[in-house]
Scaffold this motif. Structure first.
Motif, mmCIF file in Angstrom:
data_model
loop_
_atom_site.group_PDB
_atom_site.id
_atom_site.type_symbol
_atom_site.label_atom_id
_atom_site.label_comp_id
_atom_site.label_asym_id
_atom_site.label_seq_id
_atom_site.Cartn_x
_atom_site.Cartn_y
_atom_site.Cartn_z
ATOM 1 N N UNK A 25 0.849 -1.190 0.000
ATOM 2 C CA UNK A 25 0.000 0.000 0.000
ATOM 3 C C UNK A 25 0.881 1.236 0.000
ATOM 4 N N UNK A 26 0.440 2.253 -0.729
ATOM 5 C CA UNK A 26 1.104 3.560 -0.719
ATOM 6 C C UNK A 26 0.010 4.615 -0.684
ATOM 7 N N UNK A 27 -0.336 5.066 0.523
ATOM 8 C CA UNK A 27 -1.470 5.962 0.673
ATOM 9 C C UNK A 27 -2.734 5.250 0.220
ATOM 10 N N UNK A 28 -3.512 5.854 -0.693
ATOM 11 C CA UNK A 28 -4.744 5.205 -1.156
ATOM 12 C C UNK A 28 -4.513 4.135 -2.218
ATOM 13 N N UNK A 29 -3.266 3.977 -2.665
ATOM 14 C CA UNK A 29 -2.968 3.035 -3.742
ATOM 15 C C UNK A 29 -2.680 1.641 -3.180
ATOM 16 N N UNK A 30 -3.291 0.619 -3.808
ATOM 17 C CA UNK A 30 -3.062 -0.772 -3.440
ATOM 18 C C UNK A 30 -2.503 -1.507 -4.641
ATOM 19 N N UNK A 31 -1.406 -2.236 -4.419
ATOM 20 C CA UNK A 31 -0.695 -2.933 -5.488
ATOM 21 C C UNK A 31 -0.868 -4.434 -5.302
ATOM 22 N N UNK A 32 -1.554 -5.094 -6.239
ATOM 23 C CA UNK A 32 -1.833 -6.526 -6.175
ATOM 24 C C UNK A 32 -0.991 -7.270 -7.209
ATOM 25 N N UNK A 33 -0.524 -8.479 -6.828
ATOM 26 C CA UNK A 33 0.281 -9.261 -7.757
ATOM 27 C C UNK A 33 -0.237 -10.692 -7.876
ATOM 28 N N UNK A 34 0.173 -11.330 -8.974
ATOM 29 C CA UNK A 34 -0.098 -12.736 -9.238
ATOM 30 C C UNK A 34 1.142 -13.545 -8.867
ATOM 31 N N UNK A 35 1.098 -14.877 -8.949
ATOM 32 C CA UNK A 35 2.272 -15.682 -8.593
ATOM 33 C C UNK A 35 3.525 -15.337 -9.383
ATOM 34 N N UNK A 36 3.391 -14.937 -10.642
ATOM 35 C CA UNK A 36 4.598 -14.593 -11.407
ATOM 36 C C UNK A 36 4.822 -13.090 -11.464
ATOM 37 N N UNK A 37 4.185 -12.352 -10.530
ATOM 38 C CA UNK A 37 4.439 -10.937 -10.294
ATOM 39 C C UNK A 37 3.886 -10.013 -11.370
ATOM 40 N N UNK A 38 2.992 -10.481 -12.237
ATOM 41 C CA UNK A 38 2.179 -9.541 -12.996
ATOM 42 C C UNK A 38 1.294 -8.806 -11.996
ATOM 43 N N UNK A 39 0.879 -7.586 -12.319
ATOM 44 C CA UNK A 39 0.271 -6.785 -11.262
ATOM 45 C C UNK A 39 -0.803 -5.831 -11.777
ATOM 46 N N UNK A 40 -1.618 -5.382 -10.821
ATOM 47 C CA UNK A 40 -2.576 -4.308 -11.030
ATOM 48 C C UNK A 40 -2.550 -3.414 -9.797
ATOM 49 N N UNK A 41 -2.704 -2.107 -10.027
ATOM 50 C CA UNK A 41 -2.731 -1.135 -8.936
ATOM 51 C C UNK A 41 -4.053 -0.384 -8.969
ATOM 52 N N UNK A 42 -4.610 -0.126 -7.783
ATOM 53 C CA UNK A 42 -5.909 0.521 -7.650
ATOM 54 C C UNK A 42 -5.818 1.688 -6.674
ATOM 55 N N UNK A 43 -6.581 2.743 -6.958
ATOM 56 C CA UNK A 43 -6.764 3.859 -6.033
ATOM 57 C C UNK A 43 -8.201 3.794 -5.545
ATOM 58 N N UNK A 44 -8.381 3.335 -4.314
ATOM 59 C CA UNK A 44 -9.708 3.119 -3.718
ATOM 60 C C UNK A 44 -10.603 2.263 -4.614
ATOM 61 N N UNK A 45 -9.984 1.340 -5.302
ATOM 62 C CA UNK A 45 -10.725 0.423 -6.156
ATOM 63 C C UNK A 45 -10.752 0.802 -7.619
ATOM 64 N N UNK A 46 -10.271 1.995 -7.985
ATOM 65 C CA UNK A 46 -10.219 2.389 -9.392
ATOM 66 C C UNK A 46 -8.869 1.988 -9.976
ATOM 67 N N UNK A 47 -8.899 1.303 -11.116
ATOM 68 C CA UNK A 47 -7.694 0.782 -11.751
ATOM 69 C C UNK A 47 -6.827 1.915 -12.269
ATOM 70 N N UNK A 48 -5.532 1.878 -11.894
ATOM 71 C CA UNK A 48 -4.589 2.913 -12.348
ATOM 72 C C UNK A 48 -3.359 2.361 -13.058
ATOM 73 N N UNK A 49 -3.033 1.069 -12.882
ATOM 74 C CA UNK A 49 -1.850 0.491 -13.532
ATOM 75 C C UNK A 49 -2.069 -0.997 -13.786
ATOM 76 N N UNK A 50 -1.483 -1.481 -14.876
ATOM 77 C CA UNK A 50 -1.399 -2.926 -15.125
ATOM 78 C C UNK A 50 -0.025 -3.247 -15.692
ATOM 79 N N UNK A 51 0.548 -4.379 -15.271
ATOM 80 C CA UNK A 51 1.802 -4.883 -15.843
ATOM 81 C C UNK A 51 1.676 -6.394 -16.037
ATOM 82 N N UNK A 52 2.253 -6.877 -17.128
ATOM 83 C CA UNK A 52 2.278 -8.309 -17.364
ATOM 84 C C UNK A 52 1.141 -8.817 -18.223
#
Length: 215
Positions: free
Chosen positions: A73-100
């Motif tokens: 977590x970084x303030x309101x941002x939450x960073x979620x990952x999968x087993x191989x570290x692909x990821x999505x980031x959300x600001x209070x549930x709104x999608x802001x980043x995707x990798x992988x």
């Protein structure tokens, strides 16, 4: 619970499910996108041992679903990952980043939309998505959006039932048009369920908060 999710992660596009039919398999996000890689990284393994929030993710165009784990977590941002570290980031549930997932959404300026959504207000907003192309060049796409609330709805989450405000967002620019929908829990001030457009390659992503990894 994490051990069960890891077991499910080893099976590409498997139908790991809980008894009520909800997807709980922590699938490799790259395996979802590419149908091949099922690596479980040390970065993911390091998350074991403490209860962590889960996010159910569905790739609507691909017809696949899995569960990701909160890494940071970084303030309101939450960073979620999968087993191989692909990821999505959300600001209070709104999608802001995707990798992988192919073309990366490296950032989304969504403060105007998010403000209206969390306040439950109608209005207009601009949002800008920044993508990283195959040549590592950033591409900026700006959208004009209209938002409106459509009343309260019952939401059945994997770990509880609640009531949320249903919000609709319609966005377009010269090239693309899309619709996002959100279920906003007023007391918590966050999006607990949604369908959000990630980009022309990935398409729409469904999200739903799914409790903690030890539940």
């Amino acid at each position: 619970m994490i051990k069960r999710l890891l077991l499910c992660a080893a099976v590409v596009l498997s139908a790991c499910s809980s008894s009520d039919g909800e997807p709980t398999g922590l699938q490799s996000a790259l395996a979802i996108a590419r149908g091949a890689d099922t690596t479980v990284t040390p970065r993911f393994m390091a998350l074991q041992g403490t209860p962590r929030p889960l996010m159910q993710i569905g790739l609507i165009d691909a017809g696949t679903a899995g569960t990701m784990v909160l890494e940071a977590r970084n303030g309101p941002y939450e960073h979620y990952i999968s087993p191989n570290a692909a990821s999505m980031t959300f600001n209070r549930g709104m999608l802001t980043q995707t990798y992988g997932f192919g073309e990366a959404l490296v950032g989304a300026e969504v403060s105007q939309s998010l403000g209206l959504i969390l306040r439950g207000q109608s209005g207009s907003a601009d949002r800008t998505h920044t993508y990283l192309g195959g040549d590592d060049r950033q591409e900026f796409r700006t959208f004009r959006c209209t938002l409106r609330p459509e009343g309260m709805r019952q939401v059945q989450l994997p770990n509880r039932n609640t009531t949320a405000l249903f919000m609709r967002e319609n966005c377009r620019n010269a090239e693309f048009a899309f619709e996002n929908i959100y279920w906003v829990e007023q007391g918590r001030g966050e999006i607990i369920q949604s369908r959000q457009w990630a980009g022309p390659n990935l398409g729409a992503v469904s999200t739903r908060r799914a409790g903690l990894s030890n539940e």
